[in-house]
Design an enzyme around this catalytic site. Structure first.
Site, PDB file in Angstrom:
ATOM      1  N   LYS A   3       0.862  -1.183   0.000  1.00 29.99           N
ATOM      2  CA  LYS A   3       0.000   0.000   0.000  1.00 29.99           C
ATOM      3  C   LYS A   3       0.901   1.237   0.000  1.00 29.99           C
ATOM      4  O   LYS A   3       1.728   1.407   0.897  1.00 29.99           O
ATOM      5  CB  LYS A   3      -0.883   0.010   1.249  1.00 29.99           C
ATOM      6  CG  LYS A   3      -1.755   1.257   1.396  1.00 29.99           C
ATOM      7  CD  LYS A   3      -2.454   1.299   2.745  1.00 29.99           C
ATOM      8  CE  LYS A   3      -1.500   1.581   3.883  1.00 29.99           C
ATOM      9  NZ  LYS A   3      -0.932   2.948   3.831  1.00 29.99           N
ATOM     10  N   ASP A  29      -4.890   0.605   9.000  1.00 29.77           N
ATOM     11  CA  ASP A  29      -4.649   0.398   7.574  1.00 29.77           C
ATOM     12  C   ASP A  29      -5.334  -0.848   7.027  1.00 29.77           C
ATOM     13  O   ASP A  29      -5.379  -1.030   5.799  1.00 29.77           O
ATOM     14  CB  ASP A  29      -3.141   0.285   7.300  1.00 29.77           C
ATOM     15  CG  ASP A  29      -2.466   1.638   7.184  1.00 29.77           C
ATOM     16  OD1 ASP A  29      -3.174   2.648   7.032  1.00 29.77           O
ATOM     17  OD2 ASP A  29      -1.220   1.680   7.257  1.00 29.77           O
TER      18      ASP A  29
END
Length: 291
Positions: free
Chosen positions: A11, A137
């Site tokens: 990510k 996250d």
């Protein structure tokens, strides 16, 4: 099923604006997030109990007990879906640790996805309390591979406007920048959010927009890891690189390029004279990409 495998894509925060802090200490963010074709791999096979093995170039020091988000994600799914079966999980670790690219969160999200299929149970949505408990996250990583605008403490997700075809070169100087330490050193916690992301940009337009945004964690991260400045300077020196930045709390930096051929060429250039850095060309994934 006797065996299932999935990718846990890295990510990348192309922007990260810190816009406030809640009373519980969690920071409010406004971030453009993309996922790339560099990542870890999760494989599951039958076992009477849950167990984890870690392999790969970054396996050293990775825990195999509940200190690993993979095991915590597996136990959370089993509890939420009342599963009494086990699984042997292999985490093939290709992303560096504490690198600002969501490695542990991506691994947890991939585990939730692949075990739901392996156990034939409904997957957990990103706003499920068990998912939120795994970390800020994880909901974004569970929504991979589509680019996202991430808000709140990470739980507010909306699709980003279509991005142009592009690629990144990722560089980490192999210096840990622990997220709590970076946030602790942050001086200003009430900053403006991102500017609106226009539709229909080409890669030069995206680069121009990115150059007007921020990562508010860059200043504290570069104090902890001064090597970040050397990485950013090296990326800026490459003709193919159109914009640069820090992902998350670092120390991984990114350089935006037009395509994978440019990313591979830039990666080779960075590797010359930078022994010890982790360098990887990476394609930016689109919605619907197979993980």
């Amino acid at each position: 099923m006797s065996r299932l495998t999935t990718t846990a894509p890295a990510k990348i925060n192309l922007t990260l604006h810190v816009t406030g802090r809640r009373d519980d200490g969690y920071h409010l963010l406004d971030s453009l997030v993309v996922f790339v074709d560099q990542g870890d791999r999760i494989t599951v096979t039958p076992s009477p109990e849950l167990r984890l093995t870690v392999t790969g170039p970054f396996a050293a020091g990775v825990p195999v007990d509940d200190g690993n988000l993979v095991m915590r994600a597996a136990r959370a799914l089993a509890k939420a879906r009342d599963v009494d079966r086990g699984a042997a999980i292999v985490l093939d670790k290709h992303l560096p640790h504490a690198a600002g690219i969501g490695g542990g969160s991506a691994d947890a999200a991939a585990t939730l996805r692949v075990l739901a299929a392996f156990w034939n149970v409904a997957p957990l949505p990103g706003d499920h309390p068990a998912v939120l408990a795994l970390g800020a996250d994880v909901p974004a990583c569970l929504a991979a591979p589509a680019p996202l605008r991430m808000g709140g403490v990470g739980e507010l997700l909306q699709p980003a406007p279509a991005l142009p075809d592009c690629a990144l070169v990722l560089v980490n100087p192999r210096h840990d920048t622990p997220t709590p330490a970076v946030f602790k050193a942050l001086e200003c916690r009430d900053n403006p959010g991102m500017k609106a992301l226009p539709d229909g940009m080409d890669v030069d337009g995206l680069a121009a927009w990115l150059n007007q945004q921020r990562n508010d964690l860059l200043a504290p991260a570069r104090v902890i890891a001064p090597q970040i400045d050397a990485v950013l300077d090296r990326l800026r020196s490459l003709p193919a690189v159109k914009a640069v930045g820090l992902s998350g709390s670092g120390a991984t930096c990114w350089g935006l390029v037009a395509d994978m051929a440019s990313a591979r060429q830039a990666a080779r250039a960075v590797q010359i004279g930078s022994s010890g850095w982790w360098v990887a060309p990476a394609g930016v994934l689109r919605a619907g990409a197979v993980l």
